[in-house]
Design an enzyme around this catalytic site. Structure first.
Site, PDB file in Angstrom:
ATOM      1  N   HIS A 160       0.844  -1.190   0.000  1.00  0.00           N
ATOM      2  CA  HIS A 160       0.000   0.000   0.000  1.00  0.00           C
ATOM      3  C   HIS A 160       0.881   1.242   0.000  1.00  0.00           C
ATOM      4  CE1 HIS A 160       1.096  -0.335   4.243  1.00  0.00           C
ATOM      5  NE2 HIS A 160       0.723   0.919   4.394  1.00  0.00           N
ATOM      6  N   ARG A 205       5.328   7.983  13.705  1.00  0.00           N
ATOM      7  CA  ARG A 205       5.349   8.294  12.278  1.00  0.00           C
ATOM      8  C   ARG A 205       4.811   9.702  12.045  1.00  0.00           C
ATOM      9  NH1 ARG A 205       1.165   4.969   8.859  1.00  0.00           N
ATOM     10  NH2 ARG A 205      -0.189   6.441   9.946  1.00  0.00           N
TER      11      ARG A 205
END
Length: 386
Positions: A194, A357
């Site tokens: 992805h 992240r």
């Protein structure tokens, strides 16, 4: 020291008060130490669980206006002297994708070095830095240098985040498993090819994942090059897909406010199937099996056939991929415009894995018919590549 157990905070509506769950999940010690050393308040539970938008139009309206974006790599010295000369070593991991920089701390980079790093990421797709001493706050600041990050003043990302540092999301598979069970046969979420935030009007550019806790065996991440996937296609096949658009959908579904009983629907955006990176000017194939729905203008059978082939080109050519083995304290910075990625769950949750992240959003994807491939631009193209 044993892992510390912290309450997991439930997802809430915007008008609710946050209440911890009765159950708790042990935060790995390296993660806890990093967060506490950074001054992160863990007393109200970890991680912060933002309110999730309920309706489709609310999510569309978060960022539905085109905004100016200048890629930091476009400002960089093409030779990247400030960055590369300061490194102890520069290691290219494969011929097509992946570079490791040794001896630099991301938190100490000058603006010139940040620009050159952006260009290096644009050229090599993903760049790794081991032994990083970086706080979530410093990670967020670096992400903001590269573009607007994945937050909004009212509606936060729909994934857990570091308390007090909005936009710094938590990658903690053990936590995700409390909501979506994973198993050897059904590894779930990130364990499939992805790329991130394709449903945005201006989707993701650079993502920076810092892993402070990693399993002793397994847990590698793989990336594949969109430049090279496009170059794997025959010149005549490229002509078929050049200029075509596809529909890309969100990872999360929402309700239609006007018809809430119709069931959940995904955010959908239309973007070019082949896009051009603004810093390099090279063409890249931009599809992923998880979130590319259909090619505009084709019948479903035609679209499915072509997309299935394009997914396979990306996923099955190991020479255009890099598989990276993490070590504690490693940062990876990759460009979502020119890659897909896949997190291996071969450790099966037997040991903890935790990271933070930050994703910077980039330009509205565009296509240029006269843009070169990477191999053409670098003088690597043979007769069959033209």
């Amino acid at each position: 020291m044993a892992p510390i157990a912290l309450p997991i905070v439930e997802s809430i509506k915007e008008t609710d008060t946050v209440q911890p769950k009765k159950d708790s999940l042990a935060l790995p010690e390296p993660a806890r130490k990093r967060l506490e050393d950074a001054g992160i308040d863990l007393s109200s539970g970890y991680p912060y669980r933002p309110a999730k938008p309920l309706y489709l139009d609310d999510v569309y309206n978060i960022r539905n206006e085109e905004r100016e974006f200048v890629d930091a790599g476009s400002r960089a010295d093409p030779e990247k002297k400030a960055l590369l000369s300061a490194a102890k070593e520069v290691i290219h991991l494969t011929g097509h994708i992946g570079t490791e920089i040794v001896g630099l701390q991301l938190k100490d980079l000058t603006d010139q070095q940040k620009d050159e790093l952006a260009l290096l990421i644009a050229e090599r797709s993903v760049v790794f830095f081991r032994d990083q001493d970086i706080t979530p706050q410093q990670q967020k600041a670096l992400g903001e240098y590269y573009g607007e990050i994945e937050i909004h003043v009212r509606i936060q990302p729909q994934v857990p985040s570091v308390p007090g540092v909005p936009g710094t999301t938590v990658i903690w598979p053990a936590l995700q498993a409390t909501e979506f069970a994973a198993s050897f046969r059904q590894t779930g979420g990130a364990s499939r090819w992805h790329t991130d935030l394709v449903h945005e009007r201006q989707p993701a550019g650079i993502t920076h994942l810092h892993n402070d806790t990693i399993p002793s065996l397994g847990g590698d991440t793989l990336w594949a090059s969109g430049y090279s996937a496009y170059e794997k296609l025959s010149p005549d096949f490229r002509k078929i897909i050049d200029g075509k658009e596809a529909v890309y959908r969100s990872a999360h579904p929402y309700l239609d406010r006007k018809n809430p009983t119709a069931g959940p629907k995904f955010i959908e955006r239309t973007h070019p199937l082949v896009r051009v990176h603004p810093a390099t000017g090279w063409k890249a194939l931009w599809v992923n099996r998880a979130m590319t729905v259909r090619i505009v203008g084709l019948d479903k059978a035609e679209s499915d056939l072509i997309l299935g082939y394009l997914y396979d080109v990306y996923e099955r050519n190991v020479d255009i991929q890099v598989r990276f083995k993490w070590t504690q304290g490693t940062s990876a910075l990759w460009d979502n415009r020119i890659t897909i990625h896949n997190a291996s769950w071969d450790y099966e949750g037997k040991e903890p894995r935790h990271g933070t992240r930050v994703t910077s959003l980039a330009e509205k994807p565009y296509f240029k018919a006269d843009a070169p491939t990477r191999r053409q631009a670098l003088g690597l193209a043979g007769p069959g590549d033209i």
